[in-house]
Motif scaffolding. Structure first.
Motif, mmCIF file in Angstrom:
data_model
loop_
_atom_site.group_PDB
_atom_site.id
_atom_site.type_symbol
_atom_site.label_atom_id
_atom_site.label_comp_id
_atom_site.label_asym_id
_atom_site.label_seq_id
_atom_site.Cartn_x
_atom_site.Cartn_y
_atom_site.Cartn_z
ATOM 1 N N UNK A 132 28.440 -40.166 -3.041
ATOM 2 C CA UNK A 132 27.874 -40.865 -4.188
ATOM 3 C C UNK A 132 28.680 -42.129 -4.431
ATOM 4 N N UNK A 133 28.035 -43.270 -4.305
ATOM 5 C CA UNK A 133 28.651 -44.538 -4.666
ATOM 6 C C UNK A 133 28.180 -44.907 -6.066
ATOM 7 N N UNK A 134 28.775 -45.935 -6.644
ATOM 8 C CA UNK A 134 28.454 -46.265 -8.036
ATOM 9 C C UNK A 134 26.985 -46.620 -8.199
ATOM 10 N N UNK A 135 26.372 -47.199 -7.153
ATOM 11 C CA UNK A 135 24.967 -47.559 -7.280
ATOM 12 C C UNK A 135 24.038 -46.344 -7.232
ATOM 13 N N UNK A 136 24.513 -45.227 -6.693
ATOM 14 C CA UNK A 136 23.735 -43.990 -6.778
ATOM 15 C C UNK A 136 23.618 -43.550 -8.233
ATOM 16 N N UNK A 137 24.716 -43.687 -8.977
ATOM 17 C CA UNK A 137 24.683 -43.312 -10.390
ATOM 18 C C UNK A 137 23.816 -44.278 -11.202
ATOM 19 N N UNK A 146 20.796 -39.689 -18.560
ATOM 20 C CA UNK A 146 21.920 -40.276 -19.264
ATOM 21 C C UNK A 146 23.112 -40.396 -18.319
ATOM 22 N N UNK A 147 23.691 -41.582 -18.255
ATOM 23 C CA UNK A 147 24.869 -41.832 -17.425
ATOM 24 C C UNK A 147 25.879 -42.599 -18.256
ATOM 25 N N UNK A 148 27.111 -42.090 -18.299
ATOM 26 C CA UNK A 148 28.199 -42.764 -19.010
ATOM 27 C C UNK A 148 29.336 -43.020 -18.027
ATOM 28 N N UNK A 149 29.891 -44.218 -18.087
ATOM 29 C CA UNK A 149 30.941 -44.607 -17.150
ATOM 30 C C UNK A 149 32.166 -45.081 -17.923
ATOM 31 N N UNK A 150 33.321 -44.508 -17.583
ATOM 32 C CA UNK A 150 34.591 -44.948 -18.167
ATOM 33 C C UNK A 150 35.436 -45.546 -17.050
ATOM 34 N N UNK A 151 35.525 -46.884 -16.964
ATOM 35 C CA UNK A 151 36.321 -47.507 -15.901
ATOM 36 C C UNK A 151 37.795 -47.590 -16.272
ATOM 37 N N UNK A 177 35.043 -43.069 -13.930
ATOM 38 C CA UNK A 177 34.767 -41.687 -14.306
ATOM 39 C C UNK A 177 33.325 -41.643 -14.798
ATOM 40 N N UNK A 178 32.453 -41.047 -13.996
ATOM 41 C CA UNK A 178 31.015 -41.072 -14.268
ATOM 42 C C UNK A 178 30.560 -39.702 -14.744
ATOM 43 N N UNK A 179 29.989 -39.657 -15.933
ATOM 44 C CA UNK A 179 29.467 -38.408 -16.484
ATOM 45 C C UNK A 179 27.953 -38.458 -16.510
ATOM 46 N N UNK A 180 27.329 -37.512 -15.797
ATOM 47 C CA UNK A 180 25.869 -37.438 -15.759
ATOM 48 C C UNK A 180 25.457 -36.057 -15.284
ATOM 49 N N UNK A 181 24.303 -35.605 -15.727
ATOM 50 C CA UNK A 181 23.736 -34.318 -15.313
ATOM 51 C C UNK A 181 24.729 -33.170 -15.504
ATOM 52 N N UNK A 182 25.505 -33.258 -16.586
ATOM 53 C CA UNK A 182 26.411 -32.176 -16.937
ATOM 54 C C UNK A 182 27.729 -32.138 -16.200
ATOM 55 N N UNK A 183 28.026 -33.141 -15.372
ATOM 56 C CA UNK A 183 29.266 -33.156 -14.615
ATOM 57 C C UNK A 183 29.916 -34.542 -14.686
ATOM 58 N N UNK A 184 31.238 -34.577 -14.465
ATOM 59 C CA UNK A 184 31.970 -35.831 -14.391
ATOM 60 C C UNK A 184 32.521 -36.001 -12.980
#
Length: 234
Positions: A132-137, A146-151, A177-184
């Motif tokens: 998974x690269x950042x563009x997948x998210x 819902x996608x949340x990103x903490x750089x 740190x990408x949080x989506x679909x219940x996982x980080x």
């Protein structure tokens, strides 16, 4: 902070595209380096391979060269990180090739190859998390999730090992740190680097390059409704 166009000499793919769009003659030839680098990170020392591409060519006959880091992987042959790094590096390379070709810049589509590692990855991919690269998210967010990103931005020191010498570099790293679909999940990427001995001359340029790349990525976050904290190197 606006993107830097027409930077002379060019130091980003975006610069090459801008020059071509102005009607200048742009020649671009990619060459690869896969270097073992000793990293020192939060008092933890480790070695990893860094996948670099040097873009060498000319603008209206004036030579230029800049390099871009595409991935980093663990050096252990049984570790899937190297094969993942190869695939991630090639995916980002092909994105850059397409940008150049869309602007009319001819470029030979060479890719990183670690055939044994790729075979090993194929054997292990059922047991490991998919690449998974950042563009997948970003695409996951575009699908309505819902996608949340903490750089987290850091200057990481590393020593590159060439054939006959060593070179201490400072890498401008971002840990998403990408949080989506219940996982980080964590995804790391190098956005720029500079020689440690040339910090006074090169640090500000490297910071500018990294921040411009972050700005373009944040714009994609905005378009996909990704929640994030906008951070830049200082």
């Amino acid at each position: 902070m606006e993107p830097v166009a027409n930077h002379k000499p060019p130091n980003r793919i975006t610069d090459l595209v801008a020059f071509k769009e102005q009607g200048l003659e742009v020649v671009c030839n990619p060459t690869f380096e896969i270097l073992p680098v000793d990293f020192a990170h939060r008092d933890h020392k480790y070695q990893a391979f860094v996948f670099l591409c040097r873009f060498i060519g000319s603008i209206n006959g004036q030579n230029y060269m800049f390099r871009k880091c595409y991935a980093r992987g663990c050096p252990h042959n049984l570790c899937p990180h190297v094969s993942q790094a190869v695939m991630i590096a090639n995916r980002y390379l092909q994105r850059d090739y397409k940008k150049l070709e869309d602007a009319g810049v001819l470029v030979q589509r060479r890719l990183f190859t670690l055939e044994d590692m790729v075979v090993k990855f194929d054997e292990m991919k059922e047991e490991h998390v998919p690449i998974m690269a950042i563009h997948d998210y970003i695409n996951i967010a575009r699908e309505g999730n819902k996608v949340a990103v903490a750089p987290a931005l850091e200057f990481v020191t590393g020593v590159e090992h060439f054939a006959n010498y060593q070179n201490q570099q400072v890498f401008l790293m971002v840990d998403f740190a990408v949080t989506t679909l219940g996982k980080t999940h964590h995804y790391e990427r190098c956005l720029a680097c500079y020689e440690a001995e040339k910090e006074q001359q090169e640090k500000s340029k490297a910071i500018n390059i990294a921040n411009q790349r972050l700005k373009l990525l944040y714009e994609e976050f905005d378009l996909a409704s990704v929640k994030y904290e906008k951070r830049f190197f200082e």
